[in-house]
Design a protein around this motif. Structure first.
Motif, PDB file in Angstrom:
ATOM      1  N   LEU A   7      -2.368  40.433   4.603  1.00  0.00           N
ATOM      2  CA  LEU A   7      -3.214  40.645   3.498  1.00  0.00           C
ATOM      3  C   LEU A   7      -4.586  41.067   3.606  1.00  0.00           C
ATOM      4  CD1 LEU A   7      -1.391  38.346   0.832  1.00  0.00           C
ATOM      5  CD2 LEU A   7      -1.164  40.696   0.803  1.00  0.00           C
ATOM      6  N   ARG A   8      -5.162  40.083   4.487  1.00  0.00           N
ATOM      7  CA  ARG A   8      -6.538  40.047   4.878  1.00  0.00           C
ATOM      8  C   ARG A   8      -6.698  41.338   5.951  1.00  0.00           C
ATOM      9  NH1 ARG A   8      -6.013  34.971   3.616  1.00  0.00           N
ATOM     10  NH2 ARG A   8      -7.867  33.430   3.147  1.00  0.00           N
ATOM     11  N   ALA A  61     -11.407  33.451  16.656  1.00  0.00           N
ATOM     12  CA  ALA A  61     -10.713  34.700  15.969  1.00  0.00           C
ATOM     13  C   ALA A  61     -11.682  35.894  15.868  1.00  0.00           C
ATOM     14  CB  ALA A  61     -10.299  34.059  14.423  1.00  0.00           C
ATOM     15  N   ARG A  62     -12.895  35.966  15.846  1.00  0.00           N
ATOM     16  CA  ARG A  62     -13.986  37.048  15.756  1.00  0.00           C
ATOM     17  C   ARG A  62     -14.026  37.483  16.870  1.00  0.00           C
ATOM     18  NH1 ARG A  62     -18.250  36.837  11.675  1.00  0.00           N
ATOM     19  NH2 ARG A  62     -17.942  35.162  10.076  1.00  0.00           N
ATOM     20  N   GLY A  63     -13.941  36.783  18.099  1.00  0.00           N
ATOM     21  CA  GLY A  63     -13.709  37.363  19.675  1.00  0.00           C
ATOM     22  C   GLY A  63     -12.623  38.537  19.716  1.00  0.00           C
ATOM     23  N   VAL A  66     -14.699  42.830   9.931  1.00  0.00           N
ATOM     24  CA  VAL A  66     -14.446  42.250   8.503  1.00  0.00           C
ATOM     25  C   VAL A  66     -13.197  41.405   8.649  1.00  0.00           C
ATOM     26  CG1 VAL A  66     -13.486  42.889   6.317  1.00  0.00           C
ATOM     27  CG2 VAL A  66     -15.356  44.308   7.243  1.00  0.00           C
ATOM     28  N   PHE A  67     -12.331  42.053   9.464  1.00  0.00           N
ATOM     29  CA  PHE A  67     -10.922  41.088   9.572  1.00  0.00           C
ATOM     30  C   PHE A  67     -11.297  39.920  10.475  1.00  0.00           C
ATOM     31  CE2 PHE A  67      -7.386  39.853  12.004  1.00  0.00           C
ATOM     32  CZ  PHE A  67      -6.567  39.587  10.965  1.00  0.00           C
ATOM     33  N   GLY A  68     -12.265  39.679  11.300  1.00  0.00           N
ATOM     34  CA  GLY A  68     -12.793  38.838  12.154  1.00  0.00           C
ATOM     35  C   GLY A  68     -13.078  37.669  11.372  1.00  0.00           C
ATOM     36  N   ALA A  69     -14.090  38.071  10.476  1.00  0.00           N
ATOM     37  CA  ALA A  69     -14.610  37.159   9.614  1.00  0.00           C
ATOM     38  C   ALA A  69     -13.631  36.446   8.562  1.00  0.00           C
ATOM     39  CB  ALA A  69     -15.668  37.584   8.829  1.00  0.00           C
ATOM     40  N   LEU A  70     -12.724  37.275   8.219  1.00  0.00           N
ATOM     41  CA  LEU A  70     -11.748  36.748   6.984  1.00  0.00           C
ATOM     42  C   LEU A  70     -10.674  35.954   7.910  1.00  0.00           C
ATOM     43  CD1 LEU A  70     -10.960  40.048   5.063  1.00  0.00           C
ATOM     44  CD2 LEU A  70     -12.262  37.928   4.281  1.00  0.00           C
TER      45      LEU A  70
END
Length: 248
Positions: free
Chosen positions: A7-8, A96-98, A224-228
Motif C-alpha cells: 500500500l505504501r 529502509a531509506r538506503g 517517498v517509499f523509503g520514508a514511508l
C-alpha cells in the motif's frame, strides 16, 4: 507487513505519478504537438488524406495522459514495494531509506537508462508503422536482458565479496555487468527510422524529456517509499523491541 508495504508503494507511486504528469504535460506535450504537426505536413505534401482524429489532442494531453501516467506509476510503485520487501535485510544491512534508494537507482539503470542507450524514445512521426512489432519486441528484450544481467551481477557481487571484500566484489561485478551489456548492445540490431528533415532539436528534447520523466518517477519512488517504509518498519521494530524486516 508485505501488504502494508505494498500500500505504501502504491501511495508513493501515486505521488510520483502526479509529479511525472505535471512534468510531461508542461514539457513533453508541446514536443508531441510539434511532431504531430510535422507528420501532418509531410502527409499533406505527399497528397495523403488526413487520418480522422478518434480522440482529441486536448483529451490525449489531459485526461488520457493523466490516466496513463497514474496507472503506470501506481503499478510500478506496487512492484517497487514487493522488490523492497524481498531485498530489505537480505542483500545488505542498509536502512529502509538506503535500500529504497539503491533499488530505485538500480531499477532506473536497468529498466530505463540501458535500454534507452540502444533504443531511445521517439515522438510521433518517427518510426515506420510496419516495424512497430519488431521495435517493441527488441525494446522489451533489452529490458529483460538488462534486468537479468543486473540480478546476476548482484549475485556475483555477494559471492565475490566473501573472498575479495565488499568494495572489490561490487566493483568486479559492476565491470562484468557493463561488459556484458556492452556486448548485448553491440549484437542487437540498430533501428534508425528518423525522417531526414525531422527537427533534430525536437527529437533531442523529446528524448531528454522522456528520460526526465523516468528520473522523476524513480527518484520520487526511492525517496517517498523509503520514508514511508522506514516509519512503518520502525514502528514494527519498536513493538517487538528489535529492528524489523519486511517479512517479520
Amino acid at each position: 507487513m508485505v501488504g502494508n508495504l505494498l500500500l505504501r508503494g502504491m501511495l508513493a507511486g501515486l505521488i510520483a505519478g502526479i509529479l511525472v504528469f505535471a512534468f510531461a504535460h508542461t514539457f513533453g506535450e508541446p514536443l508531441v504537438d510539434a511532431a504531430i504537426a510535422f507528420e501532418e505536413a509531410s502527409a499533406q505534401a505527399a497528397g495523403e488524406a488526413a487520418e480522422p482524429e478518434i480522440v482529441s489532442r486536448a483529451t490525449q494531453a489531459g485526461l488520457g495522459l493523466f490516466t496513463g501516467v497514474m496507472a503506470y506509476s501506481v503499478a510500478v510503485g506496487g512492484l517497487f514495494a514487493l522488490a523492497f520487501a524481498f531485498v530489505h535485510g537480505r542483500i545488505s544491512n542498509l536502512s529502509a531509506r538506503g535500500t529504497s534508494a539503491v533499488i530505485a537507482i538500480a531499477a532506473f539503470v536497468a529498466i530505463v537508462l540501458v535500454p534507452a542507450v540502444k533504443y531511445p524514445a521517439n515522438p510521433p512521426a518517427v518510426g515506420n508503422p510496419d516495424t512497430i512489432g519488431v521495435r517493441t519486441e527488441l525494446f522489451f528484450l533489452m529490458i529483460v536482458v538488462s534486468l537479468a544481467a543486473l540480478i546476476a551481477a548482484v549475485a556475483l557481487s555477494r559471492r565475490l565479496s566473501e573472498r575479495f571484500g565488499l568494495w572489490n566484489g561490487a566493483t568486479i561485478a559492476g565491470i562484468a555487468y557493463l561488459v556484458f551489456i556492452g556486448l548485448v548492445l553491440y549484437l542487437l540490431p540498430p533501428i534508425n527510422e528518423v525522417p531526414e528533415n525531422f527537427s533534430a532539436m525536437v527529437l533531442w528534447r523529446f528524448r531528454t524529456t522522456s528520460l526526465g520523466m523516468h528520473v522523476i518517477l524513480w527518484a520520487a519512488l526511492g525517496l517517498v517509499f523509503g520514508a514511508l517504509a522506514e516509519r512503518r518498519l520502525a514502528v514494527k521494530g519498536g513493538q517487538r523491541g528489535r529492528p524489523a524486516t519486511a517479512f517479520r
